[in-house]
Design a protein around this motif. Structure first.
Motif, mmCIF file in Angstrom:
data_model
loop_
_atom_site.group_PDB
_atom_site.id
_atom_site.type_symbol
_atom_site.label_atom_id
_atom_site.label_comp_id
_atom_site.label_asym_id
_atom_site.label_seq_id
_atom_site.Cartn_x
_atom_site.Cartn_y
_atom_site.Cartn_z
ATOM 1 N N GLN A 52 -20.000 46.262 -59.620
ATOM 2 C CA GLN A 52 -19.587 44.830 -60.124
ATOM 3 C C GLN A 52 -18.494 44.206 -59.338
ATOM 4 N N GLN A 53 -17.632 45.098 -58.798
ATOM 5 C CA GLN A 53 -16.464 44.405 -57.829
ATOM 6 C C GLN A 53 -16.721 44.260 -56.491
ATOM 7 N N THR A 54 -17.585 44.925 -56.048
ATOM 8 C CA THR A 54 -17.954 45.187 -54.424
ATOM 9 C C THR A 54 -17.874 43.719 -53.904
ATOM 10 N N SER A 55 -17.200 43.582 -53.004
ATOM 11 C CA SER A 55 -16.906 42.025 -52.131
ATOM 12 C C SER A 55 -18.224 41.938 -51.253
ATOM 13 N N LEU A 56 -18.226 40.900 -50.776
ATOM 14 C CA LEU A 56 -19.446 40.414 -49.861
ATOM 15 C C LEU A 56 -19.017 41.354 -48.425
ATOM 16 N N GLU A 57 -17.817 41.042 -48.079
ATOM 17 C CA GLU A 57 -17.151 41.928 -46.785
ATOM 18 C C GLU A 57 -17.398 43.520 -46.985
ATOM 19 N N GLU A 58 -17.176 43.935 -47.947
ATOM 20 C CA GLU A 58 -17.367 45.463 -48.389
ATOM 21 C C GLU A 58 -18.677 45.826 -48.285
ATOM 22 N N PHE A 59 -19.757 44.845 -48.942
ATOM 23 C CA PHE A 59 -21.071 45.188 -48.710
ATOM 24 C C PHE A 59 -21.752 45.183 -47.332
ATOM 25 N N LEU A 60 -21.376 44.214 -46.699
ATOM 26 C CA LEU A 60 -21.817 44.152 -45.092
ATOM 27 C C LEU A 60 -21.302 45.293 -44.419
ATOM 28 N N ASP A 61 -20.236 45.857 -44.775
ATOM 29 C CA ASP A 61 -19.625 47.266 -43.715
ATOM 30 C C ASP A 61 -20.503 48.324 -44.209
ATOM 31 N N VAL A 62 -20.997 48.419 -45.466
ATOM 32 C CA VAL A 62 -21.710 49.765 -45.689
ATOM 33 C C VAL A 62 -23.486 49.330 -45.576
ATOM 34 N N TYR A 63 -23.889 47.943 -45.474
ATOM 35 C CA TYR A 63 -25.083 47.497 -45.208
ATOM 36 C C TYR A 63 -25.898 48.498 -44.358
ATOM 37 N N ASP A 64 -25.433 48.778 -43.137
ATOM 38 C CA ASP A 64 -26.119 49.383 -41.988
ATOM 39 C C ASP A 64 -26.047 50.905 -42.259
ATOM 40 N N VAL A 65 -25.041 51.236 -43.070
ATOM 41 C CA VAL A 65 -25.286 52.690 -43.445
ATOM 42 C C VAL A 65 -26.145 53.069 -44.475
ATOM 43 N N VAL A 66 -26.340 52.323 -45.402
ATOM 44 C CA VAL A 66 -27.441 52.484 -46.502
ATOM 45 C C VAL A 66 -28.772 52.432 -45.864
#
Length: 744
Positions: free
Chosen positions: A525-539
């Motif tokens: 719920q509190q994940t920021s967009l910057e944090e999401f893009l950091d893990v996007y490729d990892v996922v």
């Protein structure tokens, strides 16, 4: 590609009218130029597209010279209402008066192609056999090969055609009789084909597709083939698959704001009225988010030349919505685009990032990503924009089935953009919402059990209707508005109404199962967009590794058999590990079926009634009756539980009837290629037409890059494949250098 219709990535801004321009950025060898500019200037410029909470854009900042997303909208008092409703259009001339003047933008080749015929996919339907044949013939002619009818079958004691296999004319090999003939050998054992079947709606459906050829295309020889010579020149426009008719002219546009009661967020109450829509709504991002989007898009473009994104701006030039997709996802849709789930978990639960995702299912039953978006709101116009952006990226080929949650705005957008797709609501999502709304009901546990049995265990429509009536009467909820609304929409979420809809083992429609969000465990719920893009490729990398591991285990490991039934042994050689486990459960459950009775005969078609016990003991109250039809002539079997139609593998009832009739092996048509362990995929975008503008260096690069990536994908299959591919690359490089040396 030549002529005025040629479009290349270098001509990046194209317009639907004189006052509106859009740039679609796609990676190419020129992507490195993005990094040659001053980083600070670019980062400042890109932030102007987004609203940074707490900061107003500076008026003196230059927003035109180095703007990353070159999308411009000029406001005029007289024409603003009409012009600004459209984001951009991709269409032929005078499209309103003639649907036949069509142009498809081929993003992979960077050009527009007139009258291109898309590759066949499972699920395409045609009004007649001739339409299907003509479509495949035109597709083959455009690609550079010829076709023939490999086999066909008719109804017993009738000349009515029921199915056929159309194949490449290089299929098979010379017979022994013709082996010594001086005639040039043209057959190479090519496996490219489509299998057609006449379905209950009296239409012809594509059941199986193999696109790969093992030979080079020869357009001149194909042009003189029998199939192309007798092609009716006027038939070219008649045989296009009906699934594509509405989308061959692709419009990606802003619709006028239509604010009817009930439209809007999936979280809103049904009766809420919103009489004013703020058309200047922006995508609200925090400090650093705009810079993170910019950096991510630039970085991916350098490593993925077929990465695609598009930005939707409001009248003030601020970003409203964003859509992006990588090349692997675009290619995966060619194989697994039959069933798509639209995941709005982050929107529905008010997450910090307004993320949506298009999700499919691969041959292991594993979810795969087919595109992502960030939305400013949940209005009709936003969903129409997003769906058209996604459909345009997929070359205008809609899915057979699309599964969503409850939202009237979304449902209306789907009906407009995907008019021929089966739209279904997620049963698990609807069931969860019912239980949440009925939390205060007396006998809650009893209600939960009866609801589940009513929805998932009903095998006939009448059975469901009676069970639902009994449930609402027992618990006194007949006048409950929410329950009544869901009942009115029952055909979209109750499984018994969707027996002819393929769901590819999506857990959304399985009893006791619910689909986890694609980014479950990574986005909170509190994940920021910057944090999401950091893990996007990892996922994505973890998902790809999981697919590779499943490929290896399915190919190399022998599954443990649980019965002595030959059907289990037969399918263990074909199905992937996870799909075989599901089929194996059906084989094991054959032991619960008994008392097969023949109830009706109509020529070769026999109807059986088979009993199944639900408990350990054979008691009358525990038995259920299933009706199974078997066609001895065509070796076709159909059970009223519709397991094959829903999931793509046969149920225990159908298996029992096949066994009862002495059928030793499961017929080939019931072994779908999408579940096979040897299902061949190349995760590079569909090449489409081979037409290349030889005067355009950008198209040289794009075409050669994708061809090389095909070799790379094949070379990764095994060590032997790798060595052959590496040797081929070295030989090709030497030949190219020889050409350069001759010019010196």
């Amino acid at each position: 590609m030549t002529g005025e219709n040629t479009f290349s990535p270098s001509d990046q801004a194209f317009s639907a009218n004189s006052n509106l321009h859009i740039t679609i950025q796609e990676g190419s060898q020129n992507s490195e130029q993005l990094l040659e500019n001053e980083n600070n200037d670019l980062e400042n410029d890109c932030e102007q597209l987004f609203e940074i909470e707490g900061n107003e854009p500076e008026s003196e900042r230059d927003d035109t010279s180095d703007q990353l997303f070159d999308i411009q909208s000029n406001d005029h008092e007289n024409d603003g209402g009409d012009i600004n409703e459209h984001l951009f259009e991709i269409e032929g001339n005078d499209h309103e008066s003639s649907r036949d003047d069509r142009t498809i933008i081929d993003y992979q080749n960077g050009g527009s192609q007139e009258k291109a015929y898309p590759p066949p996919v499972v699920g395409l339907e045609f009004d007649s056999y001739d339409d299907a044949y003509n479509y495949y013939n035109c597709y083959a002619k455009e690609l550079g090969f010829a076709i023939r009818v490999k086999s066909s079958w008719t109804k017993r004691n009738s000349k009515e055609k029921r199915g056929a296999v159309l194949c490449c004319n290089c299929e098979g090999f010379k017979t022994i009789k013709d082996a010594n003939s001086r005639k040039k050998e043209t057959r190479t054992g090519c496996l490219a084909m489509i299998r057609l079947r006449l379905v209950e709606s009296n239409r012809w459906r594509v059941d199986e597709v193999k696109l790969e050829h093992n030979h080079l295309f020869d357009p001149e020889r194909a042009q003189n083939s029998k199939s192309h010579k007798r092609m009716d020149s006027g038939a070219k426009r008649k045989m296009e698959p009906t699934v594509d008719v509405e989308v061959r002219t692709i419009k990606l546009y802003r619709t006028p704001v239509v604010d009817a009661v009930g439209y809007g967020s999936s979280n809103s109450n049904e009766g809420e009225t919103n009489n004013h829509v703020d058309r200047s709504k922006r995508l609200k991002l925090k400090n650093g988010d705009a810079r993170a989007i910019y950096k991510y898009f630039c970085r991916v473009q350098l490593t993925d030349p077929n990465f695609f994104y598009v930005i939707d701006l409001n009248d003030e030039g601020y970003s409203r919505n964003v859509f992006w997709i990588d090349s692997r996802s675009r290619a995966a849709y060619n194989y697994f685009g039959d069933v798509v789930s639209f995941d709005t978990t982050c929107l529905s639960n008010n997450y910090e990032i307004p993320l949506v995702a298009f999700v499919g299912v691969n041959h292991h039953g594993q979810t795969i990503l087919l595109g992502c978006g960030l939305l400013a709101d949940e209005t009709l116009e936003t969903y129409i924009w997003l769906f058209r952006a996604w459909l345009t990226c997929m070359s205008g080929r809609p899915p057979q089935t699309i599964i969503t949650n409850q939202c009237k705005a979304m449902q209306s957008a789907l009906a407009e953009v995907f008019p021929r797709a089966h739209h279904r609501l997620s049963s698990s999502h609807v069931m969860q919402s019912i239980l949440e709304n009925m939390g205060a009901i007396q006998e809650y546990e009893a209600f939960q059990m009866i609801l589940s049995r009513t929805v998932y265990d009903s095998i006939k429509v009448d059975e469901f209707e009676l069970a639902w009536e009994h449930m609402i009467q027992r618990f006194g909820i007949r006048d409950h508005e929410f329950i009544q609304t869901l009942y009115d929409d029952r055909e979209q979420w109750v499984p018994v109404y969707s027996k002819d809809t393929f769901f590819a083992v999506m857990p959304n429609f399985q009893k006791g199962e619910s689909a986890n969000p694609f980014f479950d465990g990574y986005v909170h719920q509190q994940t920021s967009l910057e944090e999401f893009l950091d893990v996007y490729d990892v996922v994505l990398e973890k998902k790809r590794q999981e697919e590779a591991r499943n490929d290896f285990e399915s190919r190399e490991l022998t599954p443990m058999l649980r019965t002595r039934c030959y059907y289990e042994l037969q399918l263990s050689k074909f199905y992937t590990k996870d799909v075989f486990i599901k089929f194996q459960d059906e084989v094991v459950m054959m032991s619960s079926c008994f008392s097969i009775t023949q109830v009706h005969t109509n020529g070769p078609i026999v109807t059986y009634m088979i009993k199944e016990r639900e408990g350990e003991e054979i008691m009358r109250d525990n038995n259920r009756n299933f009706e199974v039809m078997y066609d001895k002539a065509g070796a076709e079997v159909r059970c009223m539980c519709s397991c094959f139609n829903l999931n793509g593998y046969l149920c225990r009832h159908a298996l029992c009837i096949l066994n009862y009739n002495g059928v030793e092996e499961i017929p080939f048509q019931y072994i779908l290629s999408r579940w096979r362990k040897d299902f061949k995929r190349l995760y590079v975008p569909d090449l489409g037409s081979n037409n290349v503008d030889i005067t355009n260096p950008v198209q040289w690069f794009d075409h050669l890059y994708r061809r090389a990536m095909q070799v790379v994908q094949e070379g990764m299959i095994s060590q032997d494949h790798y060595m052959v591919s590496w040797q081929a690359f070295k030989e090709s490089l030497n030949k190219v250098r020889l050409v350069a040396d001759k010019r010196v």
